[in-house]
Write a protein that holds these residues in place. Structure first.
Motif, PDB file in Angstrom:
ATOM      1  N   PRO A 113       0.841  -1.203   0.000  1.00  8.67           N
ATOM      2  CA  PRO A 113       0.000   0.000   0.000  1.00  8.67           C
ATOM      3  C   PRO A 113       0.875   1.252   0.000  1.00  8.67           C
ATOM      4  O   PRO A 113       2.005   1.251   0.482  1.00  8.67           O
ATOM      5  N   ASP A 114       0.332   2.305  -0.549  1.00  6.85           N
ATOM      6  CA  ASP A 114       1.060   3.568  -0.599  1.00  6.85           C
ATOM      7  C   ASP A 114       1.267   4.090   0.821  1.00  6.85           C
ATOM      8  O   ASP A 114       0.359   4.015   1.646  1.00  6.85           O
ATOM      9  N   PRO A 115       2.444   4.624   1.128  1.00  5.40           N
ATOM     10  CA  PRO A 115       2.697   5.135   2.478  1.00  5.40           C
ATOM     11  C   PRO A 115       1.774   6.288   2.887  1.00  5.40           C
ATOM     12  O   PRO A 115       1.615   6.547   4.076  1.00  5.40           O
ATOM     13  N   LEU A 116       1.158   6.954   1.925  1.00  3.10           N
ATOM     14  CA  LEU A 116       0.252   8.051   2.254  1.00  3.10           C
ATOM     15  C   LEU A 116      -1.193   7.588   2.428  1.00  3.10           C
ATOM     16  O   LEU A 116      -2.059   8.391   2.771  1.00  3.10           O
ATOM     17  N   GLN A 117      -1.456   6.304   2.236  1.00  6.88           N
ATOM     18  CA  GLN A 117      -2.821   5.800   2.396  1.00  6.88           C
ATOM     19  C   GLN A 117      -3.374   6.058   3.802  1.00  6.88           C
ATOM     20  O   GLN A 117      -4.532   6.445   3.939  1.00  6.88           O
ATOM     21  N   PRO A 118      -2.578   5.884   4.879  1.00  4.23           N
ATOM     22  CA  PRO A 118      -3.121   6.197   6.209  1.00  4.23           C
ATOM     23  C   PRO A 118      -3.530   7.670   6.363  1.00  4.23           C
ATOM     24  O   PRO A 118      -4.515   7.966   7.040  1.00  4.23           O
TER      25      PRO A 118
END
Length: 167
Positions: A48-53
């Protein structure tokens, strides 16, 4: 002594051409096997993209504001622009990540309950959520590559402003 007949080294008929052809076939088969052509296993899911959170948190914050507005209608004028900021953050992050926001992106989650208590308690809960979200955004900003740090930094700054506006 002079030899006039054909000389045979062995009884097998292995010519240089046959050996090179067999070697080429073995190398080609090994190459195809290494590229996954014959693998039956599916490729692993991409990380998952690190900016998803941060995107998930922006959607959750917008939903929290919507719930607070439902619970405390007198706060609608103060809270609506803050909810819209979080929706804008979610849209910008989704564009950067390359995902599509779900329909009703900031709709309240079924398990979430409207904040209980007075308007002051609601504002205090939202302020705490904004401060926690700001901490997450700061950490993501520090870890993000330069092309993403500007957006995440501005989100962190906006969250700090929200926390201040909720006093």
């Amino acid at each position: 002594m002079v030899l006039t007949g054909p000389v045979r080294m062995s009884d097998s008929v292995h010519t240089r051409r046959r050996i090179l052809t067999a070697t080429g076939a073995i190398v080609a088969a090994a190459t195809l096997a290494g590229c996954g052509l014959f693998d039956d296993e599916p490729e692993p899911e991409p990380a998952p993209d690190p900016l998803q959170p941060i995107l998930d948190e922006a959607l959750a914050m917008a939903a929290a504001y919507d719930l607070a507005i439902q619970a405390q209608a007198t706060l609608a004028e103060q809270l609506t622009p803050l909810a819209e900021d979080h929706r804008a953050h979610a849209a910008a992050l989704a564009t950067l990540i390359g995902t599509v926001l779900p329909s009703g992106a900031a709709a309240p989650v079924a398990s979430a309950a409207p904040p209980a208590g007075s308007a002051d308690e609601t504002l205090a809960q939202l302020r705490k959520s904004e401060q926690d979200a700001q901490t997450t955004a700061i950490a993501a900003c520090l870890a993000a590559p330069a092309d993403r740090a500007a957006l995440v930094g501005s989100i962190a700054a906006c969250r700090a402003t929200h926390a201040s506006a909720l006093r």
